[in-house]
Structure formats: structure tokens, C-alpha cells
Design a protein around this motif. Structure first.
Motif, PDB file in Angstrom:
ATOM      1  N   CYS A  82      17.948  75.456  20.755  1.00 32.70           N
ATOM      2  CA  CYS A  82      17.016  76.227  21.587  1.00 32.70           C
ATOM      3  C   CYS A  82      16.912  75.630  22.995  1.00 32.70           C
ATOM      4  CB  CYS A  82      15.643  76.292  20.938  1.00 32.70           C
ATOM      5  SG  CYS A  82      14.766  74.711  20.877  1.00 32.70           S
ATOM      6  N   PHE A  83      17.374  74.393  23.152  1.00 32.05           N
ATOM      7  CA  PHE A  83      17.393  73.664  24.426  1.00 32.05           C
ATOM      8  C   PHE A  83      16.007  73.402  25.011  1.00 32.05           C
ATOM      9  CE2 PHE A  83      21.632  75.545  24.150  1.00 32.05           C
ATOM     10  CZ  PHE A  83      22.395  74.402  24.244  1.00 32.05           C
ATOM     11  N   ALA A  84      14.942  73.529  24.215  1.00 37.28           N
ATOM     12  CA  ALA A  84      13.600  73.213  24.703  1.00 37.28           C
ATOM     13  C   ALA A  84      13.500  71.734  25.090  1.00 37.28           C
ATOM     14  CB  ALA A  84      12.556  73.562  23.646  1.00 37.28           C
ATOM     15  N   CYS A  85      14.270  70.896  24.433  1.00 39.11           N
ATOM     16  CA  CYS A  85      14.253  69.458  24.733  1.00 39.11           C
ATOM     17  C   CYS A  85      14.897  69.145  26.081  1.00 39.11           C
ATOM     18  CB  CYS A  85      14.948  68.691  23.624  1.00 39.11           C
ATOM     19  SG  CYS A  85      16.690  69.127  23.408  1.00 39.11           S
ATOM     20  N   LYS A  86      15.589  70.097  26.648  1.00 43.38           N
ATOM     21  CA  LYS A  86      16.294  69.897  27.920  1.00 43.38           C
ATOM     22  C   LYS A  86      15.526  70.434  29.127  1.00 43.38           C
ATOM     23  CE  LYS A  86      20.232  68.756  25.787  1.00 43.38           C
ATOM     24  NZ  LYS A  86      20.487  67.394  25.527  1.00 43.38           N
ATOM     25  N   LEU A  87      14.415  71.135  28.890  1.00 45.60           N
ATOM     26  CA  LEU A  87      13.670  71.755  29.987  1.00 45.60           C
ATOM     27  C   LEU A  87      12.762  70.738  30.667  1.00 45.60           C
ATOM     28  CD1 LEU A  87      12.693  75.121  28.243  1.00 45.60           C
ATOM     29  CD2 LEU A  87      14.513  74.744  29.926  1.00 45.60           C
ATOM     30  N   LYS A  88      13.176  70.285  31.841  1.00 42.84           N
ATOM     31  CA  LYS A  88      12.393  69.298  32.586  1.00 42.84           C
ATOM     32  C   LYS A  88      11.040  69.887  32.970  1.00 42.84           C
ATOM     33  CE  LYS A  88      16.289  66.758  34.382  1.00 42.84           C
ATOM     34  NZ  LYS A  88      17.015  66.288  35.549  1.00 42.84           N
ATOM     35  N   PHE A 117      13.646  65.142   3.016  1.00 48.52           N
ATOM     36  CA  PHE A 117      12.853  65.876   3.995  1.00 48.52           C
ATOM     37  C   PHE A 117      13.286  67.332   4.071  1.00 48.52           C
ATOM     38  CE2 PHE A 117      12.498  61.496   5.193  1.00 48.52           C
ATOM     39  CZ  PHE A 117      11.207  61.371   5.642  1.00 48.52           C
ATOM     40  N   ASP A 118      12.343  68.179   4.427  1.00 51.43           N
ATOM     41  CA  ASP A 118      12.636  69.603   4.615  1.00 51.43           C
ATOM     42  C   ASP A 118      12.815  69.855   6.109  1.00 51.43           C
ATOM     43  OD1 ASP A 118      12.943  72.342   4.211  1.00 51.43           O
ATOM     44  OD2 ASP A 118      10.787  72.705   4.312  1.00 51.43           O
ATOM     45  N   PHE A 119      14.070  69.979   6.530  1.00 50.27           N
ATOM     46  CA  PHE A 119      14.353  70.239   7.933  1.00 50.27           C
ATOM     47  C   PHE A 119      15.641  71.051   8.045  1.00 50.27           C
ATOM     48  CE2 PHE A 119      16.826  66.536   7.020  1.00 50.27           C
ATOM     49  CZ  PHE A 119      17.919  66.593   7.852  1.00 50.27           C
ATOM     50  N   LYS A 120      15.801  71.711   9.137  1.00 55.56           N
ATOM     51  CA  LYS A 120      16.950  72.586   9.331  1.00 55.56           C
ATOM     52  C   LYS A 120      17.960  72.046  10.335  1.00 55.56           C
ATOM     53  CE  LYS A 120      15.085  75.702   6.707  1.00 55.56           C
ATOM     54  NZ  LYS A 120      14.860  75.148   5.427  1.00 55.56           N
ATOM     55  N   GLY A 121      17.623  71.026  11.064  1.00 51.35           N
ATOM     56  CA  GLY A 121      18.530  70.500  12.073  1.00 51.35           C
ATOM     57  C   GLY A 121      18.353  71.225  13.399  1.00 51.35           C
ATOM     58  N   CYS A 122      19.186  70.886  14.349  1.00 52.71           N
ATOM     59  CA  CYS A 122      19.080  71.443  15.694  1.00 52.71           C
ATOM     60  C   CYS A 122      19.365  72.943  15.688  1.00 52.71           C
ATOM     61  CB  CYS A 122      20.046  70.728  16.631  1.00 52.71           C
ATOM     62  SG  CYS A 122      19.933  71.316  18.328  1.00 52.71           S
ATOM     63  N   ARG A 123      18.515  73.696  16.362  1.00 52.02           N
ATOM     64  CA  ARG A 123      18.678  75.151  16.466  1.00 52.02           C
ATOM     65  C   ARG A 123      19.232  75.567  17.823  1.00 52.02           C
ATOM     66  NH1 ARG A 123      12.924  76.752  13.662  1.00 52.02           N
ATOM     67  NH2 ARG A 123      13.427  75.803  11.667  1.00 52.02           N
ATOM     68  N   SER A 131       9.222  68.452   8.750  1.00 54.83           N
ATOM     69  CA  SER A 131       8.826  67.229   8.034  1.00 54.83           C
ATOM     70  C   SER A 131       9.595  65.980   8.472  1.00 54.83           C
ATOM     71  CB  SER A 131       8.980  67.423   6.525  1.00 54.83           C
ATOM     72  OG  SER A 131      10.338  67.557   6.174  1.00 54.83           O
ATOM     73  N   ILE A 132      10.588  66.151   9.329  1.00 54.93           N
ATOM     74  CA  ILE A 132      11.368  64.989   9.771  1.00 54.93           C
ATOM     75  C   ILE A 132      10.784  64.357  11.045  1.00 54.93           C
ATOM     76  CG2 ILE A 132      13.083  66.054  11.291  1.00 54.93           C
ATOM     77  CD1 ILE A 132      15.164  64.448   9.622  1.00 54.93           C
ATOM     78  N   MET A 133       9.774  64.969  11.624  1.00 56.13           N
ATOM     79  CA  MET A 133       9.182  64.470  12.870  1.00 56.13           C
ATOM     80  C   MET A 133       8.791  62.995  12.824  1.00 56.13           C
ATOM     81  SD  MET A 133       9.289  66.765  15.275  1.00 56.13           S
ATOM     82  CE  MET A 133       8.111  66.128  16.435  1.00 56.13           C
ATOM     83  N   PRO A 134       8.194  62.487  11.736  1.00 58.88           N
ATOM     84  CA  PRO A 134       7.829  61.059  11.723  1.00 58.88           C
ATOM     85  C   PRO A 134       9.035  60.128  11.798  1.00 58.88           C
ATOM     86  CG  PRO A 134       6.673  62.239   9.995  1.00 58.88           C
ATOM     87  CD  PRO A 134       7.680  63.191  10.575  1.00 58.88           C
ATOM     88  N   VAL A 135      10.173  60.576  11.342  1.00 62.07           N
ATOM     89  CA  VAL A 135      11.379  59.746  11.360  1.00 62.07           C
ATOM     90  C   VAL A 135      11.915  59.684  12.767  1.00 62.07           C
ATOM     91  CG1 VAL A 135      13.707  59.440  10.440  1.00 62.07           C
ATOM     92  CG2 VAL A 135      11.928  60.355   8.970  1.00 62.07           C
ATOM     93  N   CYS A 193      12.318  67.080  20.339  1.00 60.59           N
ATOM     94  CA  CYS A 193      12.542  68.347  19.647  1.00 60.59           C
ATOM     95  C   CYS A 193      11.235  69.131  19.584  1.00 60.59           C
ATOM     96  CB  CYS A 193      13.072  68.094  18.236  1.00 60.59           C
ATOM     97  SG  CYS A 193      13.511  69.600  17.365  1.00 60.59           S
ATOM     98  N   SER A 194      11.305  70.407  19.891  1.00 55.57           N
ATOM     99  CA  SER A 194      10.104  71.243  19.874  1.00 55.57           C
ATOM    100  C   SER A 194       9.839  71.833  18.492  1.00 55.57           C
ATOM    101  CB  SER A 194      10.220  72.374  20.897  1.00 55.57           C
ATOM    102  OG  SER A 194      11.259  73.261  20.527  1.00 55.57           O
ATOM    103  N   VAL A 195      10.794  71.722  17.579  1.00 52.35           N
ATOM    104  CA  VAL A 195      10.626  72.253  16.220  1.00 52.35           C
ATOM    105  C   VAL A 195       9.819  71.247  15.416  1.00 52.35           C
ATOM    106  CG1 VAL A 195      11.822  72.964  14.117  1.00 52.35           C
ATOM    107  CG2 VAL A 195      12.809  73.498  16.346  1.00 52.35           C
ATOM    108  N   LYS A 196       8.719  71.683  14.872  1.00 50.11           N
ATOM    109  CA  LYS A 196       7.852  70.808  14.080  1.00 50.11           C
ATOM    110  C   LYS A 196       8.207  70.975  12.607  1.00 50.11           C
ATOM    111  CE  LYS A 196       5.575  69.829  17.825  1.00 50.11           C
ATOM    112  NZ  LYS A 196       6.500  69.355  18.796  1.00 50.11           N
TER     113      LYS A 196
END
Length: 76
Positions: A53-59, A45-51, A72-76, A67-70
Motif C-alpha cells: 500500500c506504500f503508506a510506510c513510504k509517505l513522508k 501470529f495472524d498476519f498477511k504480510g506486506c500489501r 497481531s505481528i505489530m509487537p514483533v 507499517c500501517s496495517v494493524k
């Protein structure tokens, strides 16, 4: 019927971790003949890993808990 997904996160596609994953898959298949076993190699897969950005933590946002980064690993 059982379904097993093995995730190989090693940076070496055919290294020791891949050998271990194959052995595990063969062991499962020998014990559970009706099981389906799939190995997902993150190397493919083409992915960069966690950046961080903490978008996943914003309630209260659409990305909370995800993860807000779209990439190729999203389906996994």
C-alpha cells in the motif's frame, strides 16, 4: 546480562529452521549462562504480510517508516 531474540519465519513450525533455531539457542545458553534467549515463531501470529500500500513510504504521515496495517505481528 545478554538478551537474544530469535525470529523463526518458516511456514513450518517444527521444520529444519526450527531445529536450527533451537540449536542456536542451546549454543548461546552454553556459552552465555546469564543470557536470556527467546524464540518468536511467526507461524503463531495472524498476519498477511506486506500489501504494497506504500503508506510506510509517505513522508509527513503518521505511518512513515512503519507499517500501517494493524495485525497481531505489530509487537514483533
Amino acid at each position: 546480562m545478554s538478551s537474544i531474540i530469535i525470529i523463526n519465519g518458516s511456514p513450518r513450525k517444527d521444520g529444519n529452521t526450527a531445529k536450527m533455531c533451537r540449536a542456536f539457542a542451546e549454543g548461546v545458553k552454553s556459552q552465555l549462562q546469564d543470557a536470556t534467549v527467546e524464540t518468536v515463531n511467526l507461524y503463531d501470529f495472524d498476519f498477511k504480510g506486506c500489501r504494497s500500500c506504500f503508506a510506510c513510504k509517505l513522508k509527513g504521515t503518521n505511518s512513515y517508516g512503519h507499517c500501517s496495517v494493524k495485525d497481531s505481528i505489530m509487537p514483533v
